[in-house]
Design a protein around this motif. Structure first.
Motif, PDB file in Angstrom:
ATOM      1  N   ASP A 159       0.386  -1.023   0.084  1.00 28.93           N
ATOM      2  CA  ASP A 159       0.008   0.258  -0.623  1.00 28.93           C
ATOM      3  C   ASP A 159       0.966   1.482  -0.436  1.00 28.93           C
ATOM      4  OD1 ASP A 159      -1.557   1.495   0.281  1.00 28.93           O
ATOM      5  OD2 ASP A 159      -3.120   1.062   1.817  1.00 28.93           O
ATOM      6  N   GLN A 160       1.181   2.524  -1.735  1.00 27.23           N
ATOM      7  CA  GLN A 160       1.617   3.192  -1.025  1.00 27.23           C
ATOM      8  C   GLN A 160       1.415   4.785  -0.439  1.00 27.23           C
ATOM      9  OE1 GLN A 160       2.338   4.144  -5.561  1.00 27.23           O
ATOM     10  NE2 GLN A 160       2.885   2.036  -5.879  1.00 27.23           N
ATOM     11  N   GLU A 161      -0.201   4.365  -0.340  1.00 27.50           N
ATOM     12  CA  GLU A 161      -0.417   5.234   0.928  1.00 27.50           C
ATOM     13  C   GLU A 161       0.378   5.296   1.969  1.00 27.50           C
ATOM     14  OE1 GLU A 161      -4.686   5.466   1.326  1.00 27.50           O
ATOM     15  OE2 GLU A 161      -5.112   5.600  -1.179  1.00 27.50           O
ATOM     16  N   LEU A 162       1.281   4.326   2.700  1.00 24.67           N
ATOM     17  CA  LEU A 162       1.413   3.900   3.988  1.00 24.67           C
ATOM     18  C   LEU A 162       2.683   4.204   3.974  1.00 24.67           C
ATOM     19  CD1 LEU A 162       0.013   0.633   5.216  1.00 24.67           C
ATOM     20  CD2 LEU A 162      -0.834   3.224   5.854  1.00 24.67           C
ATOM     21  N   PRO A 166       8.515  -0.148   1.154  1.00 22.29           N
ATOM     22  CA  PRO A 166       7.891  -1.628   2.730  1.00 22.29           C
ATOM     23  C   PRO A 166       8.002  -1.145   3.656  1.00 22.29           C
ATOM     24  CG  PRO A 166       9.050  -2.225   0.549  1.00 22.29           C
ATOM     25  CD  PRO A 166       9.512  -1.222   0.194  1.00 22.29           C
ATOM     26  N   GLU A 167       9.589  -0.424   4.075  1.00 24.33           N
ATOM     27  CA  GLU A 167       9.964  -0.876   5.328  1.00 24.33           C
ATOM     28  C   GLU A 167       8.789   0.652   6.019  1.00 24.33           C
ATOM     29  OE1 GLU A 167      11.908  -0.633   3.047  1.00 24.33           O
ATOM     30  OE2 GLU A 167      12.751  -2.497   2.827  1.00 24.33           O
ATOM     31  N   GLU A 168       9.212   1.767   5.406  1.00 19.06           N
ATOM     32  CA  GLU A 168       7.876   2.569   6.403  1.00 19.06           C
ATOM     33  C   GLU A 168       6.244   2.052   6.371  1.00 19.06           C
ATOM     34  OE1 GLU A 168       8.170   5.668   3.497  1.00 19.06           O
ATOM     35  OE2 GLU A 168       9.905   6.324   3.829  1.00 19.06           O
ATOM     36  N   ARG A 169       6.331   1.006   5.171  1.00 19.66           N
ATOM     37  CA  ARG A 169       5.174   0.574   5.286  1.00 19.66           C
ATOM     38  C   ARG A 169       4.954   0.142   6.307  1.00 19.66           C
ATOM     39  NH1 ARG A 169       5.178  -0.553  -0.574  1.00 19.66           N
ATOM     40  NH2 ARG A 169       5.496   0.977  -2.061  1.00 19.66           N
ATOM     41  N   ARG A 170       5.550  -1.041   6.967  1.00 14.67           N
ATOM     42  CA  ARG A 170       5.944  -1.458   8.264  1.00 14.67           C
ATOM     43  C   ARG A 170       6.253  -0.753   9.734  1.00 14.67           C
ATOM     44  NH1 ARG A 170       8.369  -4.955   4.666  1.00 14.67           N
ATOM     45  NH2 ARG A 170      10.702  -4.359   5.193  1.00 14.67           N
ATOM     46  N   ALA A 172       4.638   2.090  10.109  1.00 15.29           N
ATOM     47  CA  ALA A 172       3.488   2.676   9.903  1.00 15.29           C
ATOM     48  C   ALA A 172       2.802   1.750  10.870  1.00 15.29           C
ATOM     49  CB  ALA A 172       2.663   2.762   8.138  1.00 15.29           C
ATOM     50  N   LEU A 173       2.468   0.228  10.651  1.00  9.64           N
ATOM     51  CA  LEU A 173       2.015  -0.820  11.758  1.00  9.64           C
ATOM     52  C   LEU A 173       1.913  -1.128  12.666  1.00  9.64           C
ATOM     53  CD1 LEU A 173       0.373  -2.981  11.570  1.00  9.64           C
ATOM     54  CD2 LEU A 173       1.920  -4.009  10.749  1.00  9.64           C
ATOM     55  N   THR A 174       3.478  -0.797  12.943  1.00 12.85           N
ATOM     56  CA  THR A 174       4.453  -0.224  14.192  1.00 12.85           C
ATOM     57  C   THR A 174       3.539   0.871  15.164  1.00 12.85           C
ATOM     58  OG1 THR A 174       6.599  -1.418  13.835  1.00 12.85           O
ATOM     59  CG2 THR A 174       6.265  -0.144  15.661  1.00 12.85           C
ATOM     60  N   THR A 175       3.645   2.327  14.318  1.00  8.17           N
ATOM     61  CA  THR A 175       3.250   3.413  14.963  1.00  8.17           C
ATOM     62  C   THR A 175       1.818   3.343  15.093  1.00  8.17           C
ATOM     63  OG1 THR A 175       4.567   4.172  13.619  1.00  8.17           O
ATOM     64  CG2 THR A 175       2.817   5.721  13.632  1.00  8.17           C
ATOM     65  N   ALA A 176       1.340   2.131  14.469  1.00  6.80           N
ATOM     66  CA  ALA A 176      -0.563   2.007  14.879  1.00  6.80           C
ATOM     67  C   ALA A 176      -0.765   1.513  15.731  1.00  6.80           C
ATOM     68  CB  ALA A 176      -0.644   1.221  13.105  1.00  6.80           C
ATOM     69  N   VAL A 177       0.366   0.458  16.595  1.00  9.68           N
ATOM     70  CA  VAL A 177       0.168   0.025  17.853  1.00  9.68           C
ATOM     71  C   VAL A 177       0.616   1.111  18.591  1.00  9.68           C
ATOM     72  CG1 VAL A 177       0.820  -2.022  19.000  1.00  9.68           C
ATOM     73  CG2 VAL A 177       1.050  -2.212  16.769  1.00  9.68           C
ATOM     74  N   VAL A 178       1.348   2.035  18.537  1.00 13.64           N
ATOM     75  CA  VAL A 178       1.482   2.402  19.226  1.00 13.64           C
ATOM     76  C   VAL A 178       0.608   3.151  19.819  1.00 13.64           C
ATOM     77  CG1 VAL A 178       2.769   4.734  20.075  1.00 13.64           C
ATOM     78  CG2 VAL A 178       4.289   2.743  19.220  1.00 13.64           C
ATOM     79  N   TRP A 179       0.068   4.042  18.401  1.00 17.60           N
ATOM     80  CA  TRP A 179      -1.897   4.979  18.478  1.00 17.60           C
ATOM     81  C   TRP A 179      -2.584   3.971  19.659  1.00 17.60           C
ATOM     82  CZ3 TRP A 179      -2.011   9.684  18.380  1.00 17.60           C
ATOM     83  CH2 TRP A 179      -1.542  10.499  17.892  1.00 17.60           C
ATOM     84  N   SER A 180      -2.611   2.752  19.502  1.00 12.41           N
ATOM     85  CA  SER A 180      -3.800   2.264  20.241  1.00 12.41           C
ATOM     86  C   SER A 180      -3.411   1.710  21.324  1.00 12.41           C
ATOM     87  CB  SER A 180      -3.921   0.483  19.324  1.00 12.41           C
ATOM     88  OG  SER A 180      -3.243  -0.359  19.802  1.00 12.41           O
TER      89      SER A 180
END
Length: 400
Positions: A159-162, A166-170, A172-180
């Motif tokens: 997903d290029q919006e993330l 690929p490293e930046e997109r992965r 983004a998933l780590t950042t989402a966990v922090v936000w949750s």
């Protein structure tokens, strides 16, 4: 009692686990036999004989179900097929129809199920006494949870919006966990503030709890690849269930000092709020692999959240002066309840009729300190308020 029956060289038949079979057979037999003493008592009891007879027949029917289930239920594998026999049905599936297996999180732990094409409800296999032959057969089936996890990670990385790489997109998933996690902590602090803070703190924290589901919804609809609710154990996305549960619990507990005179004026608001929550969250949970469990959880959350939110709006938003009544305490009593967490004691003061509610003596729920400091015959002061949503409520306060 054998739990495994070898049908032929390639087929294996598995019965229920020995403990479940013994309990089902023994308890079922006892419940069936209960019809005899109840039938005898029904003959000698002129007034309640029919009720006893109906009760005996109901218990016997339940016992027959337990006994028949313990004897009949079994799972058979081999010859390219799997057979599942329950109390009322016997189904056979080709091995090619088995998609794989999943791990379901239940109330008392996790258990494995087989997912079959075209079958809405998966086959629970944890209740059967299996052996090495079954585990070898089972090991050849794909882990659908792991398959879905890898597919989600591939979608995130593509997903290029993330992110640009690929490293930046992965990341983004780590950042989402922090936000949750941050949202969970903030919601927990707001819930604590509604319970133990002052009047202004409670109101501000209640607003935070009201808005928590809105923030969760924005994250779910804006970034469905990064956030989820009621997700599977291996789902790599950030879980947003805890902020929802905490907001519902915090709002439900924030009104402990208030006593509602009537819930009727608030029921319509509660129903509308619950329906709105179910409709809003239905989309994000619709694709859940455990949809039935997610839907039940959503309904439970919506009911508790709407009840707490509407009540807190009615109470915390009511800035009227109200009317003070000075009344005598007629009686004080305790109510003890027992649950999994141990014994819980609730304290009440019964008062003489007061205000516009003359139909009966009022029972007021109080804390243990107020209960211990108040005696029968004492005067107490009650402030009655109309409620912002026209749900009247009252609370005790010191008498001047």
């Amino acid at each position: 009692m054998n739990s495994i029956e070898r049908v032929d060289a390639t087929r294996h038949e598995y019965l229920l686990k020995p403990g479940q079979r013994v309990v089902g057979m023994v308890l079922g037999t006892v419940m069936i036999a209960a019809i005899i003493p109840l039938w005898y008592l029904a003959k000698t009891d002129v007034n309640g004989g029919m009720a006893l007879l109906i009760a005996g027949m109901s218990v016997s029917v339940c016992g027959a179900y337990l006994l028949a289930r313990a004897v009949r239920t079994r799972l058979t594998i081999g010859s390219g097929q799997i057979e599942v026999r329950s109390l009322l049905s016997e189904r056979t599936f080709d091995q090619s129809a088995i998609e794989g297996w999943r791990t379901i999180a239940g109330r008392y732990g996790s258990y494995r199920v087989l997912c079959v094409k075209g079958l809405v409800n998966p086959i629970t296999i944890s209740e059967f006494a299996t052996d090495d032959a079954f585990e070898a057969w089972f090991g050849e089936l794909p882990d659908l949870d792991e398959r879905d996890r890898k597919a989600l990670l591939e979608q995130i990385e593509g997903d290029q919006e993330l992110g640009a790489t690929p490293e930046e997109r992965r990341s983004a998933l780590t950042t989402a966990v922090v936000w949750s996690v941050a949202l969970t902590v903030i919601t927990g602090a707001a819930a604590a503030g509604t319970l133990w803070g002052g009047a202004q703190v409670r109101s501000g924290c209640a607003v935070a709890l009201w808005l928590a589901p809105v923030v969760v919804l924005l994250l779910l609809y804006r970034s469905p690849l990064l956030y989820a609710v009621f997700k599977a154990k291996k789902d790599p996305r950030a879980e947003l269930l805890w902020p929802l549960m905490i907001s519902a619990a915090g709002l439900s507990l924030s009104n402990q000092g208030a006593n509602m005179v009537s819930w009727s004026p608030l029921l319509m608001w509660m129903a509308l709020a619950a329906a709105a929550m179910i409709l809003a969250f239905y989309g994000p949970i619709r694709g859940s692999v455990q949809f039935s469990r997610a839907l039940i959880g959503l309904i439970v959350f919506s009911v508790f959240y709407s009840w707490g939110a509407v009540t807190s709006v009615d109470v915390l938003g009511d800035e009227s002066a109200g009317t003070i009544y000075t009344i005598h305490v007629v009686q004080k009593y305790e109510h003890v309840s027992h649950g999994r967490g141990g014994q819980t004691t609730t304290y009440y003061l019964k008062t003489e009729p007061w205000g516009p509610y003359e139909e009966s003596i009022q029972s007021i729920k109080v804390g243990p300190e107020t209960y211990g400091a108040t005696n029968e015959g004492d005067l107490i002061c009650i402030r009655l308020r109309p409620g912002l949503l026209r749900g009247p409520w009252y609370e005790m306060e010191p008498c001047n």
